[in-house]
Design a protein around this motif. Structure first.
Motif, mmCIF file in Angstrom:
data_model
loop_
_atom_site.group_PDB
_atom_site.id
_atom_site.type_symbol
_atom_site.label_atom_id
_atom_site.label_comp_id
_atom_site.label_asym_id
_atom_site.label_seq_id
_atom_site.Cartn_x
_atom_site.Cartn_y
_atom_site.Cartn_z
ATOM 1 N N PRO A 42 0.821 -1.220 0.000
ATOM 2 C CA PRO A 42 0.000 0.000 0.000
ATOM 3 C C PRO A 42 0.851 1.264 0.000
ATOM 4 O O PRO A 42 1.935 1.297 0.585
ATOM 5 C CB PRO A 42 -0.791 -0.096 1.310
ATOM 6 C CG PRO A 42 -0.735 -1.518 1.716
ATOM 7 C CD PRO A 42 0.551 -2.067 1.159
ATOM 8 N N LYS A 43 0.340 2.297 -0.667
ATOM 9 C CA LYS A 43 0.990 3.602 -0.624
ATOM 10 C C LYS A 43 0.809 4.178 0.777
ATOM 11 O O LYS A 43 -0.123 3.810 1.495
ATOM 12 C CB LYS A 43 0.350 4.551 -1.637
ATOM 13 C CG LYS A 43 0.556 4.144 -3.075
ATOM 14 C CD LYS A 43 -0.183 5.101 -3.991
ATOM 15 C CE LYS A 43 -0.082 4.680 -5.439
ATOM 16 N NZ LYS A 43 -0.900 5.528 -6.317
ATOM 17 N N GLU A 44 1.681 5.100 1.153
ATOM 18 C CA GLU A 44 1.583 5.719 2.471
ATOM 19 C C GLU A 44 0.210 6.367 2.637
ATOM 20 O O GLU A 44 -0.265 7.088 1.757
ATOM 21 C CB GLU A 44 2.674 6.778 2.627
ATOM 22 C CG GLU A 44 2.754 7.326 4.034
ATOM 23 C CD GLU A 44 3.929 8.251 4.241
ATOM 24 O OE1 GLU A 44 3.824 9.088 5.127
ATOM 25 O OE2 GLU A 44 4.936 8.120 3.518
ATOM 26 N N GLY A 45 -0.444 6.045 3.741
ATOM 27 C CA GLY A 45 -1.774 6.586 4.026
ATOM 28 C C GLY A 45 -2.913 5.673 3.610
ATOM 29 O O GLY A 45 -4.051 5.899 3.993
ATOM 30 N N ASP A 46 -2.623 4.668 2.789
ATOM 31 C CA ASP A 46 -3.641 3.701 2.376
ATOM 32 C C ASP A 46 -3.534 2.452 3.241
ATOM 33 O O ASP A 46 -2.452 2.105 3.722
ATOM 34 C CB ASP A 46 -3.474 3.307 0.907
ATOM 35 C CG ASP A 46 -3.925 4.392 -0.052
ATOM 36 O OD1 ASP A 46 -4.663 5.299 0.377
ATOM 37 O OD2 ASP A 46 -3.530 4.340 -1.230
ATOM 38 N N CYS A 47 -4.660 1.755 3.395
ATOM 39 C CA CYS A 47 -4.668 0.591 4.285
ATOM 40 C C CYS A 47 -4.346 -0.714 3.572
ATOM 41 O O CYS A 47 -3.957 -1.685 4.209
ATOM 42 C CB CYS A 47 -6.017 0.480 4.986
ATOM 43 S SG CYS A 47 -7.406 0.191 3.875
ATOM 44 N N CYS A 48 -4.520 -0.749 2.249
ATOM 45 C CA CYS A 48 -4.295 -2.012 1.539
ATOM 46 C C CYS A 48 -3.981 -1.750 0.067
ATOM 47 O O CYS A 48 -4.093 -0.626 -0.400
ATOM 48 C CB CYS A 48 -5.511 -2.923 1.676
ATOM 49 S SG CYS A 48 -6.972 -2.317 0.819
ATOM 50 N N VAL A 49 -3.613 -2.805 -0.650
ATOM 51 C CA VAL A 49 -3.255 -2.655 -2.066
ATOM 52 C C VAL A 49 -4.457 -2.272 -2.926
ATOM 53 O O VAL A 49 -4.292 -1.606 -3.948
ATOM 54 C CB VAL A 49 -2.577 -3.926 -2.630
ATOM 55 C CG1 VAL A 49 -1.217 -4.135 -1.989
ATOM 56 C CG2 VAL A 49 -3.449 -5.153 -2.487
ATOM 57 N N TYR A 50 -5.665 -2.649 -2.508
ATOM 58 C CA TYR A 50 -6.857 -2.283 -3.288
ATOM 59 C C TYR A 50 -7.115 -0.780 -3.214
ATOM 60 O O TYR A 50 -7.523 -0.170 -4.202
ATOM 61 C CB TYR A 50 -8.080 -3.070 -2.820
ATOM 62 C CG TYR A 50 -7.928 -4.538 -3.115
ATOM 63 C CD1 TYR A 50 -8.017 -5.015 -4.419
ATOM 64 C CD2 TYR A 50 -7.652 -5.451 -2.109
ATOM 65 C CE1 TYR A 50 -7.838 -6.359 -4.701
ATOM 66 C CE2 TYR A 50 -7.480 -6.793 -2.384
ATOM 67 C CZ TYR A 50 -7.576 -7.239 -3.691
ATOM 68 O OH TYR A 50 -7.397 -8.560 -3.976
ATOM 69 N N CYS A 51 -6.875 -0.183 -2.048
ATOM 70 C CA CYS A 51 -7.056 1.263 -1.910
ATOM 71 C C CYS A 51 -5.988 2.025 -2.699
ATOM 72 O O CYS A 51 -6.239 3.123 -3.182
ATOM 73 C CB CYS A 51 -7.035 1.651 -0.436
ATOM 74 S SG CYS A 51 -8.504 1.091 0.457
ATOM 75 N N SER A 52 -4.813 1.446 -2.855
ATOM 76 C CA SER A 52 -3.725 2.110 -3.579
ATOM 77 C C SER A 52 -3.760 1.875 -5.086
ATOM 78 O O SER A 52 -3.500 2.789 -5.858
ATOM 79 C CB SER A 52 -2.370 1.623 -3.055
ATOM 80 O OG SER A 52 -2.169 2.034 -1.724
ATOM 81 N N TYR A 53 -4.045 0.652 -5.516
ATOM 82 C CA TYR A 53 -3.887 0.298 -6.934
ATOM 83 C C TYR A 53 -5.148 -0.245 -7.597
ATOM 84 O O TYR A 53 -5.129 -0.561 -8.782
ATOM 85 C CB TYR A 53 -2.765 -0.744 -7.091
ATOM 86 C CG TYR A 53 -1.480 -0.285 -6.463
ATOM 87 C CD1 TYR A 53 -0.711 0.705 -7.067
ATOM 88 C CD2 TYR A 53 -1.039 -0.811 -5.257
ATOM 89 C CE1 TYR A 53 0.467 1.153 -6.478
ATOM 90 C CE2 TYR A 53 0.136 -0.373 -4.659
ATOM 91 C CZ TYR A 53 0.882 0.604 -5.281
ATOM 92 O OH TYR A 53 2.041 1.044 -4.690
ATOM 93 N N GLY A 54 -6.238 -0.354 -6.847
ATOM 94 C CA GLY A 54 -7.468 -0.925 -7.397
ATOM 95 C C GLY A 54 -8.447 0.122 -7.889
ATOM 96 O O GLY A 54 -8.340 1.307 -7.569
ATOM 97 N N THR A 55 -9.426 -0.329 -8.657
ATOM 98 C CA THR A 55 -10.476 0.550 -9.151
ATOM 99 C C THR A 55 -11.562 0.751 -8.103
ATOM 100 O O THR A 55 -12.363 1.678 -8.205
ATOM 101 C CB THR A 55 -11.117 -0.028 -10.427
ATOM 102 O OG1 THR A 55 -11.556 -1.362 -10.170
ATOM 103 C CG2 THR A 55 -10.142 -0.018 -11.589
ATOM 104 N N VAL A 56 -11.602 -0.139 -7.098
ATOM 105 C CA VAL A 56 -12.594 -0.064 -6.030
ATOM 106 C C VAL A 56 -11.853 -0.190 -4.699
ATOM 107 O O VAL A 56 -10.987 -1.057 -4.552
ATOM 108 C CB VAL A 56 -13.637 -1.211 -6.163
ATOM 109 C CG1 VAL A 56 -14.636 -1.179 -5.028
ATOM 110 C CG2 VAL A 56 -14.346 -1.138 -7.503
ATOM 111 N N ALA A 57 -12.189 0.661 -3.753
ATOM 112 C CA ALA A 57 -11.579 0.582 -2.418
ATOM 113 C C ALA A 57 -12.045 -0.684 -1.703
ATOM 114 O O ALA A 57 -13.070 -1.265 -2.046
ATOM 115 C CB ALA A 57 -11.955 1.812 -1.601
#
Length: 68
Positions: A42-57
């Motif tokens: 995950p990017k800094e501030g995001d909780c998971c890979v879906y929030c960072s790189y996905g189309t849906v949180a």
């Protein structure tokens, strides 16, 4: 609004895209791109890979809850 359980992850290294099922009982901190084998975090501030790189949180964020 109904929680969506599928998200398309895009690898920032090679641009490969794949639709994945998101877990509902845990955050996914690591994801390996099947094309270039880069392990995403995950990017800094995001909780998971879906929030960072996905189309849906991820589901908890969609439900306006704190993530994991």
């Amino acid at each position: 609004m109904e929680v969506q359980l599928k998200s398309e992850i895009t690898c920032p290294n090679c641009g490969h895209k794949k639709v994945e099922d998101m877990p509902t009982n845990a955050c996914q901190f690591f994801y390996e791109c099947e094309n270039c084998k880069t392990v995403l975090k995950p990017k800094e501030g995001d909780c998971c890979v879906y929030c960072s790189y996905g189309t849906v949180a991820c589901p908890p964020i969609q439900e306006s809850k704190s993530c994991c």
